[in-house]
Design a protein around this motif. Structure first.
Motif, PDB file in Angstrom:
ATOM      1  N   THR A  19       0.815  -1.218   0.000  1.00 37.20           N
ATOM      2  CA  THR A  19       0.000   0.000   0.000  1.00 37.20           C
ATOM      3  C   THR A  19       0.844   1.261   0.000  1.00 37.20           C
ATOM      4  N   ASP A  23      -3.448   5.968  -1.129  1.00 33.64           N
ATOM      5  CA  ASP A  23      -4.226   6.766  -0.197  1.00 33.64           C
ATOM      6  C   ASP A  23      -4.407   6.054   1.153  1.00 33.64           C
ATOM      7  N   LYS A  24      -4.481   6.848   2.232  1.00 37.51           N
ATOM      8  CA  LYS A  24      -4.651   6.280   3.574  1.00 37.51           C
ATOM      9  C   LYS A  24      -5.898   5.428   3.694  1.00 37.51           C
ATOM     10  N   SER A  25      -6.964   5.818   3.019  1.00 36.25           N
ATOM     11  CA  SER A  25      -8.199   5.044   3.126  1.00 36.25           C
ATOM     12  C   SER A  25      -8.018   3.642   2.542  1.00 36.25           C
ATOM     13  N   LYS A  27      -5.117   2.006   2.567  1.00 38.12           N
ATOM     14  CA  LYS A  27      -4.300   1.301   3.558  1.00 38.12           C
ATOM     15  C   LYS A  27      -5.182   0.783   4.689  1.00 38.12           C
ATOM     16  N   ARG A  28      -6.123   1.628   5.143  1.00 36.92           N
ATOM     17  CA  ARG A  28      -7.026   1.227   6.223  1.00 36.92           C
ATOM     18  C   ARG A  28      -7.961   0.104   5.789  1.00 36.92           C
TER      19      ARG A  28
END
Length: 68
Positions: A19, A23-25, A27-28
């Motif tokens: 990842t 984007d962080k989303s 990764k989450r």
């Protein structure tokens, strides 16, 4: 009420691409699927929620349908 066909169906999700750089989303989402390390595989019930999560990161995971 769950469909009886989907009750026994499962998805095998394998983490195939890092990842890093995404984007962080995303990764989450990978973390929420229970994937921590590259090459790790987890199984989930075939539900619309899991399908949606996998649909958000198809470039990072490989999905196999298992079960009857």
């Amino acid at each position: 009420m769950p469909n009886k066909d989907n009750a026994t169906r499962r998805l095998r999700v394998t983490y195939v691409k890092s990842t890093i750089g995404y984007d962080k989303s995303q990764k989450r989402t990978v973390l929420a699927l229970g994937l921590r390390r590259l090459g790790q595989t987890v199984e989930h019930a075939d539900t619309p929620v899991i399908r949606g999560m996998v649909g958000k990161v198809p470039h990072l995971v490989r999905v196999e349908e298992i079960g009857a």
